[in-house]
Design a protein around this motif. Sequence first.
Motif, PDB file in Angstrom:
ATOM      1  N   ASP A  19       6.504   0.823  -7.644  1.00 35.83           N
ATOM      2  CA  ASP A  19       5.313   0.417  -8.108  1.00 35.83           C
ATOM      3  C   ASP A  19       5.143  -1.048  -8.353  1.00 35.83           C
ATOM      4  OD1 ASP A  19       2.680  -0.325  -9.284  1.00 35.83           O
ATOM      5  OD2 ASP A  19       2.806   1.215 -10.820  1.00 35.83           O
ATOM      6  N   SER A  21       2.876  -3.131  -9.350  1.00 37.11           N
ATOM      7  CA  SER A  21       2.281  -3.535 -10.736  1.00 37.11           C
ATOM      8  C   SER A  21       3.243  -3.547 -11.937  1.00 37.11           C
ATOM      9  CB  SER A  21       1.144  -2.780 -11.115  1.00 37.11           C
ATOM     10  OG  SER A  21       1.461  -1.528 -11.527  1.00 37.11           O
ATOM     11  N   SER A  22       4.562  -3.040 -11.818  1.00 41.86           N
ATOM     12  CA  SER A  22       5.515  -2.975 -12.859  1.00 41.86           C
ATOM     13  C   SER A  22       6.619  -3.797 -12.693  1.00 41.86           C
ATOM     14  CB  SER A  22       5.810  -1.485 -13.014  1.00 41.86           C
ATOM     15  OG  SER A  22       6.866  -1.276 -13.471  1.00 41.86           O
ATOM     16  N   THR A  57      -2.039  -4.037 -16.246  1.00 41.49           N
ATOM     17  CA  THR A  57      -0.866  -3.597 -15.772  1.00 41.49           C
ATOM     18  C   THR A  57      -0.378  -3.211 -17.285  1.00 41.49           C
ATOM     19  OG1 THR A  57       0.368  -5.485 -15.925  1.00 41.49           O
ATOM     20  CG2 THR A  57      -0.750  -4.948 -13.912  1.00 41.49           C
ATOM     21  N   GLU A  63      -4.640  -6.452 -12.825  1.00 37.09           N
ATOM     22  CA  GLU A  63      -4.146  -5.825 -11.755  1.00 37.09           C
ATOM     23  C   GLU A  63      -4.131  -6.404 -10.444  1.00 37.09           C
ATOM     24  OE1 GLU A  63      -3.554  -0.989 -12.771  1.00 37.09           O
ATOM     25  OE2 GLU A  63      -5.114  -1.980 -10.832  1.00 37.09           O
ATOM     26  N   THR A  64      -5.057  -7.124  -9.981  1.00 42.49           N
ATOM     27  CA  THR A  64      -5.262  -7.583  -8.761  1.00 42.49           C
ATOM     28  C   THR A  64      -4.012  -8.817  -8.611  1.00 42.49           C
ATOM     29  OG1 THR A  64      -7.490  -7.219  -8.870  1.00 42.49           O
ATOM     30  CG2 THR A  64      -6.889  -8.648  -7.004  1.00 42.49           C
ATOM     31  N   ALA A  66      -1.533  -9.099 -10.550  1.00 42.28           N
ATOM     32  CA  ALA A  66      -0.295  -8.666 -10.651  1.00 42.28           C
ATOM     33  C   ALA A  66       0.110  -8.325  -9.332  1.00 42.28           C
ATOM     34  CB  ALA A  66      -0.102  -7.658 -11.725  1.00 42.28           C
ATOM     35  N   ILE A  67      -0.290  -7.449  -8.816  1.00 41.39           N
ATOM     36  CA  ILE A  67       0.058  -6.797  -7.451  1.00 41.39           C
ATOM     37  C   ILE A  67      -0.071  -7.800  -6.140  1.00 41.39           C
ATOM     38  CG2 ILE A  67      -0.653  -4.995  -5.621  1.00 41.39           C
ATOM     39  CD1 ILE A  67      -1.483  -3.346  -8.134  1.00 41.39           C
TER      40      ILE A  67
END
Length: 229
Positions: A19, A21-22, A57, A63-64, A66-67
């Motif tokens: 993942d 996002s992590s 996250t 999130e956007t 981060a990813i």
Amino acid sequence: MEKAKEITNKNNVSSVYGDLSSFNEIKEMVNDIYNRFNRLDVLINNAGVYRSTRDLTQEGLEETFAINYIAPFILMNLLIDLLKKAKSSRIANVVSRVHSNQLNFNNLQFETGYTGVKAYARSKTCLIMFTYLLADKLKNTEITVNCLHPGIINTKLQRAAIGSGGASLLEGAETLVFAATAPELKNLSGKYFINNSPRPTKDITYNKEIQNKLWKKTEELVGMEFNEF
Ligand SMILES: NC(=O)c1ccc[n+]([C@@H]2O[C@H](COP(=O)([O-])OP(=O)(O)OC[C@H]3O[C@@H](n4cnc5c(N)ncnc54)[C@H](OP(=O)(O)O)[C@@H]3O)[C@@H](O)[C@H]2O)c1
């Protein structure tokens, strides 16, 4: 994976899942890659999301952001030694024609005024600026880095952002494959491509001062400091 083996007619196809996002999962993936491979020829940062609501996250990042941006930043920095081990290697960042011409460091992750489009566009502005600054930082290495817009492609992300419509996945893959493999790009770095041709991006993306400020801010956010290459 079976499909990839069938299409390429090769058995030595393998995968690493995680993942993006992590931070922990990114680091685990990177460890796995170092354990299994002794060089990396191409890193394509393709994963991306469009989120109509503001979600965070585990690390508390939007999130956007981060990813789409932070994950490529960490991946590149942690995989750089493996990229250096290839004779010449490439990084291709998948960005978008949808990027913005401003960057507000006081509201980088849209704590206020969030919309899906604004968050998406800002994440891609950051990834473009990262591409351009990285190209400068890597100029004395055998690694090139470019970015590209794949077109308007009928994917999950596109359906979440706009709805139906768009070209096929095969057409979407074309500029990625070009950036990753075209011999004419061998020594070309710091460019943005649409339909296999270099194009300009929004003015702000070329601003060196803002690029450097963003790099420093990103190091702070990820809690990692990366040395010069
Ligand atoms: N489609 C377009 O018109 C268009 C236009 C301009 C730019 N782009 C860019 O093209 C790239 C590919 O997007 P797409 O259109 O092909 O959309 P997509 O089909 O939704 O693919 C996005 C990919 O990212 C992966 N992903 C999302 N979140 C992840 C996470 N936290 N960890 C690991 N993987 C994650 C998804 O995995 P799962 O399937 O497991 O969720 C999926 O494989 C993106 O960077 C996007 O911004 C697309």
